[in-house]
Scaffold this motif. Structure first.
Motif, PDB file in Angstrom:
ATOM      1  N   CYS A 133       4.182   1.585  -5.045  1.00 26.27           N
ATOM      2  CA  CYS A 133       3.325   0.884  -4.025  1.00 26.27           C
ATOM      3  C   CYS A 133       1.708   1.308  -4.462  1.00 26.27           C
ATOM      4  CB  CYS A 133       3.622   1.395  -2.571  1.00 26.27           C
ATOM      5  SG  CYS A 133       4.963   0.627  -1.657  1.00 26.27           S
ATOM      6  N   ARG A 134       1.756   2.322  -5.246  1.00 21.81           N
ATOM      7  CA  ARG A 134       0.234   2.796  -5.878  1.00 21.81           C
ATOM      8  C   ARG A 134       0.032   2.103  -7.079  1.00 21.81           C
ATOM      9  NH1 ARG A 134      -1.026   8.462  -8.437  1.00 21.81           N
ATOM     10  NH2 ARG A 134       0.229   7.423 -10.173  1.00 21.81           N
ATOM     11  N   ASP A 135       1.022   2.401  -8.097  1.00 21.18           N
ATOM     12  CA  ASP A 135       0.784   1.972  -9.470  1.00 21.18           C
ATOM     13  C   ASP A 135       0.857   0.397  -9.848  1.00 21.18           C
ATOM     14  OD1 ASP A 135      -0.009   4.652  -9.631  1.00 21.18           O
ATOM     15  OD2 ASP A 135       1.865   5.018 -10.863  1.00 21.18           O
ATOM     16  N   GLU A 149       0.995  -1.357   0.009  1.00 19.71           N
ATOM     17  CA  GLU A 149       0.183  -0.072   0.006  1.00 19.71           C
ATOM     18  C   GLU A 149       0.921   0.972  -0.063  1.00 19.71           C
ATOM     19  OE1 GLU A 149      -2.292  -0.438   3.502  1.00 19.71           O
ATOM     20  OE2 GLU A 149      -3.207  -2.380   2.819  1.00 19.71           O
ATOM     21  N   VAL A 150       0.377   2.481  -0.247  1.00 24.26           N
ATOM     22  CA  VAL A 150       1.060   3.668  -0.438  1.00 24.26           C
ATOM     23  C   VAL A 150       1.874   4.073   0.967  1.00 24.26           C
ATOM     24  CG1 VAL A 150       1.134   6.011  -0.721  1.00 24.26           C
ATOM     25  CG2 VAL A 150      -0.236   4.571  -2.397  1.00 24.26           C
TER      26      VAL A 150
END
Length: 180
Positions: free
Chosen positions: A43-45, A14-15
């Protein structure tokens, strides 16, 4: 897919994990350290094609960052693998790779895995050779980027390790090393 062995679980990053992944990479002493921003973006994409290992309290203690190659969407390119020093020697890197392979095979139909390893990085060479053996896959090697391609100073060449074919039976049926 989330995996659990002993006091360690694996799942998608996770971000909020970006800073911890950056720290683990920095503390590894062997990885090329990317900017902290890049770990947040990763972590986002690319959470769907990456994995984080968490201690019982939820703290990240390892990760594998990877992505599907745009020109070969059946191929997962593993970018970085790192385990916090206090969790090394437990088979966690192998377990994260196995868990990730099972997930991306099921979700994206991945049939091959690629990574690059600098000559002399025997720990990574062993990790990916054992992954290939566990999954009944072959490994091919070729220099992907010669040392003179890197504009930012001395850098070893990057050797491409191509592992495959992977199949649903080999990923689901693999005996993952214990992480505890």
């Amino acid at each position: 897919m989330t995996g659990k062995t002993g006091d360690v679980t694996t799942d998608r990053p996770e971000v909020a994990d970006g800073a911890a992944l950056w720290r683990i990479a920095k503390d590894s002493g062997t990885l090329d350290l990317n900017s902290s921003y890049s770990y947040l973006l990763w972590c986002r994409d690319f959470a769907g094609t990456s994995v984080v290992a968490r201690a019982a309290d939820g703290t990240p203690v390892g990760f594998v960052t990877a992505y599907l190659r745009p020109d070969r969407p059946g191929t997962l390119l593993v970018w970085q693998v790192a385990v916090d020093a206090s969790y090394r020697g437990r088979g966690l890197a192998a377990r994260m790779l196995d868990d990730l392979a099972a997930r991306v095979l099921a979700e994206y139909g991945v049939t091959g895995l690629e990574t690059t390893i600098s000559p002399g990085n025997t720990a990574s060479e062993r990790l990916f050779a054992s992954f290939a053996r566990r999954h009944g896959a072959t490994v091919e090697h070729e220099v992907l980027f010669e040392a003179d391609r890197f504009p930012d100073g001395p850098h070893d060449p990057e050797v491409l390790h191509r592992i495959g074919p992977l199949s649903a039976g080999t990923a689901a049926g693999s005996a993952s090393p214990s992480a505890a």
